[in-house]
Design a protein around this motif. Structure first.
Motif: not given
Length: 388
Positions: A13-15, A66-74
């Motif tokens: 999480h990128m806040p 199996i997967s990486i997800f950068f979510g946010g925020g932006t």
């Protein structure tokens, strides 16, 4: 009963975001006069991951991500160099599957020319654009910082950089939106030839600006008409619906979200991030979430104060938790997966299954858990029927 560990993903999480949107209930924080400590935050993410690896120990052993997800925020506020440093740190700590899907959420108004080349070089192989609409008036009402032309330019820039796996987020039932408006958004999205489209209804979530001051939204019947018409338009364009709000070209389904919906496991690092981990040896499903505010999260410096909560999902809650995810899938899941992922016998949900089938919410299939068209429309009621 012997249970296999489910697939493992990582959510990061990128806040921070440029400005908080009035409909958003995610853990996001608008930029202030001083820029956020982006580089320092990367250090704290890796410290968080180190601590989780110690805490979860054997439950993570020999399990590739199996997967990486950068979510946010932006997340696209972070430079490619910082994303590269973070991904290098993740690779040093966790084994990644050979074809691991790595997604970065992107606001079309925050990406600079040339950044996509850097993200691709860092290992990000999937970009998800928060477009929401191609109507400038609707974008303004939603508080978005980009225009329709900027969204198209950003997508084309990512394609020029070499991205072949791109998702576009679209919303419908927007303030004063008509059916023709909603279809026009879908047409402009399809014209860009993304591999995946997430198409979901705007809802008024608690503790948002829209909830406090609701805009004029289409009623339920008009929203349903938009959903059906847009589904048909996407299908005609070659996007198969595989989840209530997800449409993909062949072999382009989102591996990360599929793992959520199939009740797979995922670590969550970052301010407010949530994780879920199965411990087959203990017969437990455990949820952990991190402290929400970025400042408090970073002050914890990888210590126990970074944890906002940690609990074992009770046997009474597991059927509901499982169905909350699995029944979102249009094709459903094998009934045997319920026991494999929860450790509960199928008899635990036999009565609820019988009721749902009699109400024509679920197909009468002894091997597959799958909603009917009626069940999809009243999915919340179907899922609630599995509450203990």
């Amino acid at each position: 009963m012997s249970r296999l560990a489910p697939p493992l993903s990582l959510y990061i999480h990128m806040p921070w975001c440029v400005k908080k949107c009035p409909y958003c209930d995610f853990n996001s924080h608008g930029l202030r006069s001083e820029p956020p400590p982006y580089a320092d935050y990367i250090n704290h993410l890796l410290a968080d991951l180190d601590a989780d690896r110690i805490d979860f120990g054997a439950a993570l052993a020999n399990r590739p991500v199996i997967s990486i997800f950068f979510g946010g925020g932006t997340p696209s506020l972070f430079s490619p160099e910082l994303i590269d440093r973070l991904l290098d740190g993740v690779r040093e700590r966790l084994p990644l599957a050979d074809a691991a899907e790595i997604t970065l959420e992107t606001n079309p108004g925050t990406v600079e020319h040339g950044r996509f080349d850097g993200y691709l070089a860092a290992g990000v192989n999937r970009i998800s654009f928060g477009v929401q609409s191609f109507d400038d008036d609707k974008l303004k009402r939603l508080g978005r910082i980009h225009s329709a032309n900027e969204a198209e330019a950003a997508v084309k820039s990512a394609q020029d950089a070499g991205y072949a796996n791109i998702n576009l987020d679209l919303m419908y039932a927007l303030p004063q939106q008509t059916l023709d408006d909603a279809l026009a958004d879908v047409d402009r999205a399809v014209a860009l030839q993304p591999t995946h489209v997430s198409h979901y209804q705007l809802t008024l979530e608690p503790n948002t600006a829209f909830a406090a001051n609701p805009p004029p939204l289409p009623d339920d019947d008009h929203a349903w008409a938009m959903q059906e018409a847009c589904e048909e338009r996407l299908a005609t364009a070659g996007y198969g619906q595989y989840e209530i709000s997800a449409y993909a070209q062949p072999d382009r389904r989102c591996a990360h979200n599929l793992n959520y919906w199939r009740f797979g496991d995922y670590l969550g690092i970052g301010a407010g991030a949530h994780g879920k981990l199965s411990d087959a040896a203990r017969g437990q499903v455990r949820r952990r979430w991190k402290t929400r505010h970025p400042r408090a999260y970073m002050e914890a410096a990888g210590g126990t104060a970074r944890i906002g909560g940690d609990s074992v999902v009770s046997a009474a809650e597991l059927p509901f938790e499982y169905m909350l995810n699995a029944l979102r899938l249009v094709e459903g899941v094998p009934l045997a997966d319920f026991s494999e992922r929860t450790g509960l016998p199928p008899e635990r949900i036999a009565a609820a299954l019988d009721t749902a089938r009699r109400r024509d919410w679920l197909h009468d299939d002894p091997q597959q858990l799958r909603t009917t068209a009626l069940g999809q429309r009243f999915l919340n009621d179907v899922i609630a029927s599995f509450l203990d």
